[in-house]
Design an enzyme around this catalytic site. Sequence first.
Site, PDB file in Angstrom:
ATOM      1  N   ASN A  77       0.825  -1.198   0.000  1.00  0.00           N
ATOM      2  CA  ASN A  77       0.000   0.000   0.000  1.00  0.00           C
ATOM      3  C   ASN A  77       0.865   1.256   0.000  1.00  0.00           C
ATOM      4  O   ASN A  77       2.095   1.184   0.083  1.00  0.00           O
ATOM      5  CB  ASN A  77      -0.957  -0.029   1.190  1.00  0.00           C
ATOM      6  CG  ASN A  77      -2.303   0.582   0.862  1.00  0.00           C
ATOM      7  OD1 ASN A  77      -2.376   1.555   0.124  1.00  0.00           O
ATOM      8  ND2 ASN A  77      -3.354   0.012   1.416  1.00  0.00           N
ATOM      9  N   HIS A 107      22.569   3.382  12.649  1.00  0.00           N
ATOM     10  CA  HIS A 107      23.888   3.978  12.818  1.00  0.00           C
ATOM     11  C   HIS A 107      24.588   3.385  14.028  1.00  0.00           C
ATOM     12  O   HIS A 107      23.954   3.071  15.036  1.00  0.00           O
ATOM     13  CB  HIS A 107      23.767   5.504  12.990  1.00  0.00           C
ATOM     14  CG  HIS A 107      23.264   6.185  11.774  1.00  0.00           C
ATOM     15  ND1 HIS A 107      24.107   6.677  10.797  1.00  0.00           N
ATOM     16  CD2 HIS A 107      22.009   6.447  11.339  1.00  0.00           C
ATOM     17  CE1 HIS A 107      23.390   7.215   9.832  1.00  0.00           C
ATOM     18  NE2 HIS A 107      22.108   7.084  10.141  1.00  0.00           N
ATOM     19  N   THR A 153      11.489  -5.911  16.473  1.00  0.00           N
ATOM     20  CA  THR A 153      12.902  -5.904  16.857  1.00  0.00           C
ATOM     21  C   THR A 153      13.501  -7.309  16.890  1.00  0.00           C
ATOM     22  O   THR A 153      14.711  -7.452  17.036  1.00  0.00           O
ATOM     23  CB  THR A 153      13.082  -5.257  18.231  1.00  0.00           C
ATOM     24  OG1 THR A 153      12.376  -6.025  19.201  1.00  0.00           O
ATOM     25  CG2 THR A 153      12.588  -3.811  18.238  1.00  0.00           C
ATOM     26  N   LYS A 154      12.634  -8.334  16.796  1.00  0.00           N
ATOM     27  CA  LYS A 154      13.081  -9.737  16.812  1.00  0.00           C
ATOM     28  C   LYS A 154      12.345 -10.483  15.718  1.00  0.00           C
ATOM     29  O   LYS A 154      11.240 -10.099  15.319  1.00  0.00           O
ATOM     30  CB  LYS A 154      12.763 -10.385  18.166  1.00  0.00           C
ATOM     31  CG  LYS A 154      13.528  -9.780  19.315  1.00  0.00           C
ATOM     32  CD  LYS A 154      13.182 -10.473  20.620  1.00  0.00           C
ATOM     33  CE  LYS A 154      13.938  -9.809  21.759  1.00  0.00           C
ATOM     34  NZ  LYS A 154      13.532 -10.323  23.047  1.00  0.00           N
ATOM     35  N   ARG A 168       5.667  -8.283  20.343  1.00  0.00           N
ATOM     36  CA  ARG A 168       5.729  -9.572  21.035  1.00  0.00           C
ATOM     37  C   ARG A 168       4.613 -10.448  20.491  1.00  0.00           C
ATOM     38  O   ARG A 168       3.642  -9.946  19.888  1.00  0.00           O
ATOM     39  CB  ARG A 168       5.610  -9.390  22.545  1.00  0.00           C
ATOM     40  CG  ARG A 168       4.331  -8.742  22.984  1.00  0.00           C
ATOM     41  CD  ARG A 168       4.239  -8.583  24.507  1.00  0.00           C
ATOM     42  NE  ARG A 168       3.118  -7.789  24.928  1.00  0.00           N
ATOM     43  CZ  ARG A 168       1.838  -8.115  24.833  1.00  0.00           C
ATOM     44  NH1 ARG A 168       1.496  -9.251  24.286  1.00  0.00           N
ATOM     45  NH2 ARG A 168       0.893  -7.310  25.275  1.00  0.00           N
ATOM     46  N   LYS A 171      -0.579 -14.037  19.591  1.00  0.00           N
ATOM     47  CA  LYS A 171      -1.430 -15.179  19.295  1.00  0.00           C
ATOM     48  C   LYS A 171      -0.700 -16.110  18.359  1.00  0.00           C
ATOM     49  O   LYS A 171       0.090 -15.665  17.525  1.00  0.00           O
ATOM     50  CB  LYS A 171      -2.722 -14.660  18.636  1.00  0.00           C
ATOM     51  CG  LYS A 171      -3.724 -15.682  18.235  1.00  0.00           C
ATOM     52  CD  LYS A 171      -4.950 -15.003  17.600  1.00  0.00           C
ATOM     53  CE  LYS A 171      -5.953 -16.051  17.185  1.00  0.00           C
ATOM     54  NZ  LYS A 171      -7.163 -15.448  16.641  1.00  0.00           N
TER      55      LYS A 171
END
Length: 176
Positions: A77, A107, A153-154, A168, A171
């Site tokens: 989109n 950075h 981030t993971k 996180r 579900k």
Amino acid sequence: MKRVDMRTKAYAPDIIELNRSGDLCFEINQTKPRTEKMRQLINELLLTPLDATSNIASPMDIDRGKMLHIGKHVFINHHLTAMAIDNITIEDNVMIGPDVSLLTANHDFSDHYVLEAAPILIKRNAWIGAKAVILPGITVGENAVVAGGAVVTKNVPANTVVGGNPARILKELDEK
């Protein structure tokens, strides 16, 4: 993670690609949507033909088009931001909502002229919600859903829904 020093001569090709991609994004963003001209400009940006079953809505901001690889039956989109000093691979049947950021670089904390980059991989049948941010080195697994506004981030496991900041698991989904 690869490190890139923006002060070196080795960074010169990146500047050329940044300028090429920036100019093409400007032209794409000024072109009437869903036209053959827009499709040609997107193909020029990516340096490879976008599959006929896939589409990227404008406006967009892709800093290194040659580093973006898009599969079949993909819909992206409007307002995609792709900072692609490393590869961004989007496999088949992926849907990406508006205002999503795919960022392959950050950075170095001690030397801001050094970029630390890692590729992003979005696997088959994933769904990325509006305003999500995917950070360097992330893999979004098959059939996964990234909720709107999530900051990933993971790595995201296959068949899961993630959300929040940092994202996180919210579900687990039935395997497809």
